[in-house]
Design a protein around this motif. Structure first.
Motif, mmCIF file in Angstrom:
data_model
loop_
_atom_site.group_PDB
_atom_site.id
_atom_site.type_symbol
_atom_site.label_atom_id
_atom_site.label_comp_id
_atom_site.label_asym_id
_atom_site.label_seq_id
_atom_site.Cartn_x
_atom_site.Cartn_y
_atom_site.Cartn_z
ATOM 1 N N LYS A 248 0.849 -1.202 0.000
ATOM 2 C CA LYS A 248 0.000 0.000 0.000
ATOM 3 C C LYS A 248 0.874 1.237 0.000
ATOM 4 C CE LYS A 248 -1.965 1.589 3.783
ATOM 5 N NZ LYS A 248 -1.426 2.968 3.806
ATOM 6 N N GLY A 249 0.601 2.150 -0.928
ATOM 7 C CA GLY A 249 1.357 3.395 -0.969
ATOM 8 C C GLY A 249 1.142 4.215 0.290
ATOM 9 N N GLN A 250 2.167 4.960 0.677
ATOM 10 C CA GLN A 250 2.074 5.840 1.842
ATOM 11 C C GLN A 250 1.022 6.936 1.625
ATOM 12 O OE1 GLN A 250 4.659 5.102 -0.060
ATOM 13 N NE2 GLN A 250 6.611 5.140 1.041
ATOM 14 N N PHE A 251 0.637 7.117 0.384
ATOM 15 C CA PHE A 251 -0.269 8.200 -0.019
ATOM 16 C C PHE A 251 -1.663 7.680 -0.359
ATOM 17 C CE2 PHE A 251 2.444 6.519 -3.305
ATOM 18 C CZ PHE A 251 1.553 6.094 -4.270
ATOM 19 N N VAL A 252 -1.903 6.400 -0.092
ATOM 20 C CA VAL A 252 -3.158 5.760 -0.499
ATOM 21 C C VAL A 252 -3.943 5.316 0.734
ATOM 22 C CG1 VAL A 252 -4.162 3.830 -1.786
ATOM 23 C CG2 VAL A 252 -2.143 4.984 -2.665
ATOM 24 N N SER A 253 -5.246 5.525 0.722
ATOM 25 C CA SER A 253 -6.076 5.038 1.819
ATOM 26 C C SER A 253 -6.206 3.530 1.726
ATOM 27 C CB SER A 253 -7.462 5.680 1.763
ATOM 28 O OG SER A 253 -8.200 5.143 0.682
ATOM 29 N N PRO A 254 -6.453 2.850 2.830
ATOM 30 C CA PRO A 254 -6.571 1.384 2.763
ATOM 31 C C PRO A 254 -7.718 0.927 1.875
ATOM 32 C CG PRO A 254 -7.139 2.201 4.961
ATOM 33 C CD PRO A 254 -6.526 3.338 4.224
ATOM 34 N N TRP A 255 -8.849 1.641 1.869
ATOM 35 C CA TRP A 255 -9.977 1.194 1.049
ATOM 36 C C TRP A 255 -9.718 1.390 -0.440
ATOM 37 C CZ3 TRP A 255 -10.341 4.346 5.331
ATOM 38 C CH2 TRP A 255 -10.299 5.728 5.099
ATOM 39 N N ASP A 256 -8.834 2.321 -0.783
ATOM 40 C CA ASP A 256 -8.503 2.508 -2.198
ATOM 41 C C ASP A 256 -7.628 1.384 -2.749
ATOM 42 O OD1 ASP A 256 -9.961 4.792 -2.685
ATOM 43 O OD2 ASP A 256 -8.352 6.154 -2.095
ATOM 44 N N MET A 257 -7.066 0.561 -1.876
ATOM 45 C CA MET A 257 -6.265 -0.571 -2.359
ATOM 46 C C MET A 257 -7.129 -1.630 -3.040
ATOM 47 S SD MET A 257 -3.137 0.080 -2.069
ATOM 48 C CE MET A 257 -2.421 -1.543 -2.365
ATOM 49 N N ALA A 258 -8.435 -1.508 -2.890
ATOM 50 C CA ALA A 258 -9.330 -2.413 -3.623
ATOM 51 C C ALA A 258 -9.128 -2.270 -5.121
ATOM 52 C CB ALA A 258 -10.785 -2.112 -3.258
ATOM 53 N N HIS A 259 -8.752 -1.072 -5.580
ATOM 54 C CA HIS A 259 -8.534 -0.876 -7.018
ATOM 55 C C HIS A 259 -7.304 -1.660 -7.485
ATOM 56 C CE1 HIS A 259 -11.634 2.130 -6.849
ATOM 57 N NE2 HIS A 259 -10.940 2.904 -6.030
ATOM 58 N N PHE B 180 -11.006 -7.297 1.613
ATOM 59 C CA PHE B 180 -11.025 -7.500 0.164
ATOM 60 C C PHE B 180 -10.786 -8.963 -0.214
ATOM 61 C CE2 PHE B 180 -8.926 -3.060 0.181
ATOM 62 C CZ PHE B 180 -10.144 -2.455 0.442
ATOM 63 N N GLY B 181 -10.591 -9.820 0.804
ATOM 64 C CA GLY B 181 -10.403 -11.246 0.546
ATOM 65 C C GLY B 181 -8.958 -11.655 0.383
ATOM 66 N N CYS B 182 -8.025 -10.742 0.691
ATOM 67 C CA CYS B 182 -6.595 -11.019 0.532
ATOM 68 C C CYS B 182 -5.913 -11.137 1.890
ATOM 69 C CB CYS B 182 -5.915 -9.893 -0.241
ATOM 70 S SG CYS B 182 -6.579 -9.590 -1.878
ATOM 71 N N PRO B 183 -4.957 -12.062 2.018
ATOM 72 C CA PRO B 183 -4.121 -12.054 3.227
ATOM 73 C C PRO B 183 -3.398 -10.709 3.343
ATOM 74 C CG PRO B 183 -3.791 -14.070 1.975
ATOM 75 C CD PRO B 183 -4.589 -13.157 1.104
ATOM 76 N N VAL B 184 -3.202 -10.262 4.566
ATOM 77 C CA VAL B 184 -2.560 -8.974 4.814
ATOM 78 C C VAL B 184 -1.258 -9.177 5.578
ATOM 79 C CG1 VAL B 184 -2.746 -6.807 6.108
ATOM 80 C CG2 VAL B 184 -4.647 -7.576 4.698
ATOM 81 N N ARG C 110 -6.536 0.316 11.754
ATOM 82 C CA ARG C 110 -7.791 0.049 11.037
ATOM 83 C C ARG C 110 -7.534 -0.408 9.606
ATOM 84 N NH1 ARG C 110 -10.777 5.695 11.836
ATOM 85 N NH2 ARG C 110 -8.683 6.334 11.151
ATOM 86 N N ALA C 111 -6.378 -0.020 9.042
ATOM 87 C CA ALA C 111 -6.074 -0.396 7.659
ATOM 88 C C ALA C 111 -5.974 -1.909 7.489
ATOM 89 C CB ALA C 111 -4.765 0.261 7.216
ATOM 90 N N LEU C 112 -5.575 -2.609 8.536
ATOM 91 C CA LEU C 112 -5.358 -4.048 8.430
ATOM 92 C C LEU C 112 -6.670 -4.801 8.182
ATOM 93 C CD1 LEU C 112 -2.720 -4.349 11.291
ATOM 94 C CD2 LEU C 112 -2.296 -4.104 8.838
#
Length: 279
Positions: free
Chosen positions: A144-155, A195-199, A187-189
């Motif tokens: 995850k980028g330092q500049f990206v919200s966790p929910w935007d990682m769905a993209h 999203f169904g992915c291991p973190v 909360r990002a974890l």
């Protein structure tokens, strides 16, 4: 969405399963390849420790750190020599290996050696790079980028799956919080895990102070342990750690690396926390 486990093939023909009900995964090694002897020493020690503790292990080291702070910063041996080193360590120790790719042109050669392809945090939105990584059919470790919200990682997950990628792991490594500072939002974890992915929690880059030493990054090594404990308590599937025998002499990211002789005691604590949480 339930987490879909990611299966990683090991050189010896066995498999590592990452996800619910599986042992913790540890991705660990030096930030950049400094020498083959040092890399082999770290990989061998970490493999022994993880086998003793029942932790799945993958050796990590970058063949080229293309995102260093300054032009003069050490980047590693480069694509060809770096992949040769990783290939020999993989064969001799029978340990899976992971490294970063920074450009589409590197992906094909990297996929011939690496067991997992890693997308650096700064490049998590680079569509062509994600598509090329997914098309290798190898597991992809997407930071995850330092500049990206966790929910935007769905993209990012959708880009990988849309290109045929079915083995995606997401990595939390802190978010930009003012100049030269990162902060970890726990909360990002669970958000990314939904999203169904291991973190995976990157415990050492999360304490980095980007550019904090002027021409290089600084770090707050003392916070690796408490943040790791918090992340495991939150229910992650694995950890990413930069490990070095003498971090203060490391050629890359020494200030936020954990000493090799200190990691076993921390891992013991983390296993106990995982056991308490899953119980």
């Amino acid at each position: 969405m339930p987490v879909t486990p990611v299966v990683i093939a090991k050189p010896d023909g066995t498999e590592i399963c990452v996800g619910p009900g599986s042992p913790l995964l540890l991705i660990a090694g030096p930030c950049a390849l400094e020498s083959e002897d040092l890399a082999r020493r770290i990989a061998g020690n970490m493999q022994e420790i993880c086998a003793r503790l029942g932790i799945s292990y993958v050796f990590k080291a970058s063949f080229d750190k293309a995102n260093r702070t300054s032009l003069d910063s050490y980047r590693g041996p480069g694509l060809d020599e770096g992949l040769n080193i990783l290939s020999r360590i993989r064969a001799e120790l029978q340990v899976p290996v992971i490294s970063d790719v920074h450009d589409v042109s590197q992906v094909k050669a990297a996929a011939e050696v690496l067991d997992i392809i890693q997308i650096p945090a700064f490049l998590c939105r680079q569509t062509d790079l994600l598509v090329a990584a997914a098309e290798t059919k190898k597991p992809v470790n997407l930071k995850k980028g330092q500049f990206v919200s966790p929910w935007d990682m769905a993209h990012g997950v959708n880009k990988l799956s849309g290109a045929g990628g079915t083995k995606t792991m997401l990595v939390e490594r802190g978010a930009s919080f003012g100049y030269n500072n990162l902060v970890v939002d726990i909360r990002a974890l669970p958000v990314m895990r939904s999203f169904g992915c291991p973190v995976i929690f990157d415990a050492t880059h999360s304490v980095q102070l980007p550019g904090g030493a002027g021409g290089s990054s600084a770090g707050q090594r003392e916070f690796i342990a408490p943040l790791s404990r918090a992340a495991v308590a939150a229910g992650i599937d694995g950890l990413f750690m930069e490990v070095h025998p003498t971090p203060d002499t490391a050629l890359c990211d020494g200030p936020n690396s954990i000493p090799l002789d200190a990691i076993e005691q921390l891992l013991i604590q983390l296993i106990r926390i995982q056991e308490a949480v899953t119980a």
